[in-house]
Motif scaffolding. Sequence first.
Motif, PDB file in Angstrom:
ATOM      1  N   ILE A 166      40.496  24.239  40.958  1.00  0.00           N
ATOM      2  CA  ILE A 166      41.598  24.977  40.347  1.00  0.00           C
ATOM      3  C   ILE A 166      41.158  26.405  40.040  1.00  0.00           C
ATOM      4  CG2 ILE A 166      43.190  25.090  38.399  1.00  0.00           C
ATOM      5  CD1 ILE A 166      43.710  22.781  40.325  1.00  0.00           C
ATOM      6  N   GLU A 167      39.939  26.577  39.507  1.00  0.00           N
ATOM      7  CA  GLU A 167      39.447  27.921  39.205  1.00  0.00           C
ATOM      8  C   GLU A 167      39.270  28.732  40.481  1.00  0.00           C
ATOM      9  OE1 GLU A 167      35.899  30.182  36.712  1.00  0.00           O
ATOM     10  OE2 GLU A 167      35.599  28.113  37.383  1.00  0.00           O
ATOM     11  N   ALA A 168      38.712  28.112  41.531  1.00  0.00           N
ATOM     12  CA  ALA A 168      38.551  28.827  42.800  1.00  0.00           C
ATOM     13  C   ALA A 168      39.904  29.235  43.366  1.00  0.00           C
ATOM     14  CB  ALA A 168      37.800  27.946  43.795  1.00  0.00           C
ATOM     15  N   SER A 169      40.886  28.344  43.256  1.00  0.00           N
ATOM     16  CA  SER A 169      42.239  28.658  43.740  1.00  0.00           C
ATOM     17  C   SER A 169      42.855  29.780  42.916  1.00  0.00           C
ATOM     18  CB  SER A 169      43.126  27.411  43.677  1.00  0.00           C
ATOM     19  OG  SER A 169      42.613  26.370  44.472  1.00  0.00           O
ATOM     20  N   TRP A 170      42.629  29.749  41.606  1.00  0.00           N
ATOM     21  CA  TRP A 170      43.144  30.803  40.737  1.00  0.00           C
ATOM     22  C   TRP A 170      42.573  32.168  41.133  1.00  0.00           C
ATOM     23  CZ3 TRP A 170      46.652  32.208  37.294  1.00  0.00           C
ATOM     24  CH2 TRP A 170      46.394  33.329  36.486  1.00  0.00           C
ATOM     25  N   GLN A 171      41.270  32.225  41.360  1.00  0.00           N
ATOM     26  CA  GLN A 171      40.648  33.490  41.756  1.00  0.00           C
ATOM     27  C   GLN A 171      41.303  34.047  43.022  1.00  0.00           C
ATOM     28  OE1 GLN A 171      36.561  32.411  42.294  1.00  0.00           O
ATOM     29  NE2 GLN A 171      36.143  32.172  40.108  1.00  0.00           N
ATOM     30  N   ALA A 172      41.464  33.182  44.012  1.00  0.00           N
ATOM     31  CA  ALA A 172      42.041  33.640  45.278  1.00  0.00           C
ATOM     32  C   ALA A 172      43.513  34.009  45.126  1.00  0.00           C
ATOM     33  CB  ALA A 172      41.870  32.565  46.350  1.00  0.00           C
ATOM     34  N   LEU A 173      44.261  33.242  44.336  1.00  0.00           N
ATOM     35  CA  LEU A 173      45.679  33.543  44.122  1.00  0.00           C
ATOM     36  C   LEU A 173      45.870  34.861  43.387  1.00  0.00           C
ATOM     37  CD1 LEU A 173      47.111  30.045  43.106  1.00  0.00           C
ATOM     38  CD2 LEU A 173      47.848  31.415  45.059  1.00  0.00           C
ATOM     39  N   VAL A 174      45.093  35.074  42.323  1.00  0.00           N
ATOM     40  CA  VAL A 174      45.208  36.317  41.553  1.00  0.00           C
ATOM     41  C   VAL A 174      44.904  37.517  42.437  1.00  0.00           C
ATOM     42  CG1 VAL A 174      44.098  37.661  39.734  1.00  0.00           C
ATOM     43  CG2 VAL A 174      44.809  35.318  39.289  1.00  0.00           C
ATOM     44  N   ASP A 175      43.824  37.418  43.227  1.00  0.00           N
ATOM     45  CA  ASP A 175      43.480  38.529  44.119  1.00  0.00           C
ATOM     46  C   ASP A 175      44.563  38.756  45.162  1.00  0.00           C
ATOM     47  OD1 ASP A 175      41.152  39.074  42.811  1.00  0.00           O
ATOM     48  OD2 ASP A 175      39.800  38.515  44.440  1.00  0.00           O
ATOM     49  N   SER A 176      45.179  37.671  45.654  1.00  0.00           N
ATOM     50  CA  SER A 176      46.197  37.838  46.698  1.00  0.00           C
ATOM     51  C   SER A 176      47.383  38.634  46.181  1.00  0.00           C
ATOM     52  CB  SER A 176      46.655  36.471  47.218  1.00  0.00           C
ATOM     53  OG  SER A 176      47.471  35.802  46.279  1.00  0.00           O
ATOM     54  N   ILE A 177      47.802  38.364  44.944  1.00  0.00           N
ATOM     55  CA  ILE A 177      48.936  39.098  44.379  1.00  0.00           C
ATOM     56  C   ILE A 177      48.523  40.506  43.963  1.00  0.00           C
ATOM     57  CG2 ILE A 177      50.500  39.170  42.393  1.00  0.00           C
ATOM     58  CD1 ILE A 177      50.830  36.184  42.654  1.00  0.00           C
ATOM     59  N   ALA A 178      47.348  40.649  43.344  1.00  0.00           N
ATOM     60  CA  ALA A 178      46.889  41.972  42.929  1.00  0.00           C
ATOM     61  C   ALA A 178      46.724  42.899  44.127  1.00  0.00           C
ATOM     62  CB  ALA A 178      45.567  41.847  42.166  1.00  0.00           C
ATOM     63  N   TYR A 179      46.182  42.359  45.208  1.00  0.00           N
ATOM     64  CA  TYR A 179      45.983  43.186  46.406  1.00  0.00           C
ATOM     65  C   TYR A 179      47.324  43.535  47.044  1.00  0.00           C
ATOM     66  CZ  TYR A 179      44.045  44.782  50.851  1.00  0.00           C
ATOM     67  OH  TYR A 179      43.696  45.543  51.941  1.00  0.00           O
ATOM     68  N   GLY A 180      48.247  42.571  47.061  1.00  0.00           N
ATOM     69  CA  GLY A 180      49.571  42.867  47.599  1.00  0.00           C
ATOM     70  C   GLY A 180      50.266  43.959  46.818  1.00  0.00           C
ATOM     71  N   LEU A 181      50.138  43.947  45.500  1.00  0.00           N
ATOM     72  CA  LEU A 181      50.723  45.002  44.665  1.00  0.00           C
ATOM     73  C   LEU A 181      50.044  46.338  44.925  1.00  0.00           C
ATOM     74  CD1 LEU A 181      51.071  43.048  41.290  1.00  0.00           C
ATOM     75  CD2 LEU A 181      52.907  43.674  42.880  1.00  0.00           C
ATOM     76  N   LEU A 182      48.731  46.308  45.083  1.00  0.00           N
ATOM     77  CA  LEU A 182      47.989  47.543  45.372  1.00  0.00           C
ATOM     78  C   LEU A 182      48.472  48.156  46.682  1.00  0.00           C
ATOM     79  CD1 LEU A 182      45.512  49.463  44.871  1.00  0.00           C
ATOM     80  CD2 LEU A 182      44.188  47.828  46.235  1.00  0.00           C
ATOM     81  N   LYS A 183      48.589  47.346  47.718  1.00  0.00           N
ATOM     82  CA  LYS A 183      49.016  47.847  49.021  1.00  0.00           C
ATOM     83  C   LYS A 183      50.458  48.337  48.970  1.00  0.00           C
ATOM     84  CE  LYS A 183      45.386  47.429  51.568  1.00  0.00           C
ATOM     85  NZ  LYS A 183      44.756  48.625  52.160  1.00  0.00           N
TER      86      LYS A 183
END
Length: 523
Positions: free
Chosen positions: A501-518
């Motif tokens: 769950i923690e590993a999935s959270w890390q990847a999910l948070v980065d996926s949204i943060a990076y999408g917002l950045l782009k």
Amino acid sequence: MAPVEIYDTTLRDGAQGEGISFSVEDKVKIALKLDEMGFHYIEGGWPGSNPKDADFFQRIRQHRLKNARLAAFGSTRRPGVPAHQDPNLQSLLAAGTPVATIFGKTWDFHVQKALETTLEENLAMIRESVRFLKSRGLMVIYDAEHFFDGFKANPAYALATLKAAQEGGADRLVLCDTNGGSLPGQIAAIVGRVKEEVPVPLGIHCHNDGELAVANTLAAVEAGVVHVQGTVNGYGERCGNANLCSVIPNLTLKCGHETIPRDALARLTELSRYVSEVANLHHNTHQPFVGASAFAHKGGVHVSAILKDPRTYEHIDPSLVGNRRRVLVSELSGLSNLLYKFRELNLELGTSREENRRLLEEIKELEYQGFMFEGAEGSFELLLRRAYDNYREPFKLESLRIIIEMKENSPVHSEAVIKMTVGDKVVHTAAEGNGPVNALDNALRKALEDFYPEIRRMKLTDYKVRVLDEKQGTAATVRVHIETGDGERSWGTVGVSTNIIEASWQALVDSIAYGLLKNNRHR
């Protein structure tokens, strides 16, 4: 150098590859793309073998090809059946194409064992089939099946089959390494011998069972053939056919032959990925010329050199085939890798050499822990921006609770309750899902969508879990890799933990943060 005709058989021979099943619409899409690329011939299928191929030839008539000539594929007449009465030859006429490609037996062993007919009847079958199709106004390409095996076993008879096709009026004689077992030297020597015997332009059709289809094709061209058959991405039966995505740039850029137009060559990578997408197959990242790894550099010594001159570790300019240079960062990286990535992202590298070395050591330590940034450019760019770019996180987790409820004879219930800070606001919400990770993803999006509406366009397209130390059993560290897209671009992110769950959270948070950045940078 002499021009070389490019004959694509992705829609027929390529479709025989394991795991490939083109619909009629798929075949039409690929045919139009090949025509757009300037291929000379497109083999659409075998209309006498199945309804799908017959339907394709009807459907493709709705489109006018600008560059390519469409070919229908079939065999010589059956033993004892007159050519004008043979159903297979009649289906070739019904296809309505300007070109017919027929194959016949070259190897005396095949004639006697597979066809169960005489060597003389086989020669008549070849001659009369070609003559019949020519009498109907078609260009006829004769594929000499098993030619190289047949020539090795009985040179005189193999040559006699070619001469029978020549007597029938064949426009091209294509020598086929059907079992894919020949070597480049053998191919070149036999092609040279054939050129001495027959004046008809020669072609080559190689299979990849010895992983030599491309090499054998190039050897045949150097020996004098002017017509090359193959498939996009090397798709085909067993180990595949000669890969035109390698054959074409080798012939054009290395051997100096004219093949497809140069502006189309610069879209070869696009074509390769398009066909793999239509075929519903993962694109081979390690494919020469057009793969994502074809011009990827990882070792620090290599990156240091290409910063000075890319020719130090690249055999061609990637842009010639529509590909691009990539520098990877991993435990093998040096400062040159970081320098390249910062330039690529238009970031300022830290002024302190020691500070930069610490960042590099941090990256190597993360790789040691199990992070892999090669397929997670989103997580890697965020790592760099957090270090040097005064990056501000778009949201912050306050608390998270996952609830899983299991009851006898009932579906498992998963719910995520999340509390987050977004700017100066605190959001507290919950969402259900068909599993804990899906519930987590739903709750995260629910909490953020009012603040960042563009999240609604971001879709998780792939989710992979890799166990890194299997011997630890259920206590093992796992790596979660997520692929996300917004309809315009896609990106990868990664998370690593002993808790999935923690590993999935890390990847999910980065996926949204990076999408917002782009998204913000794009705007």
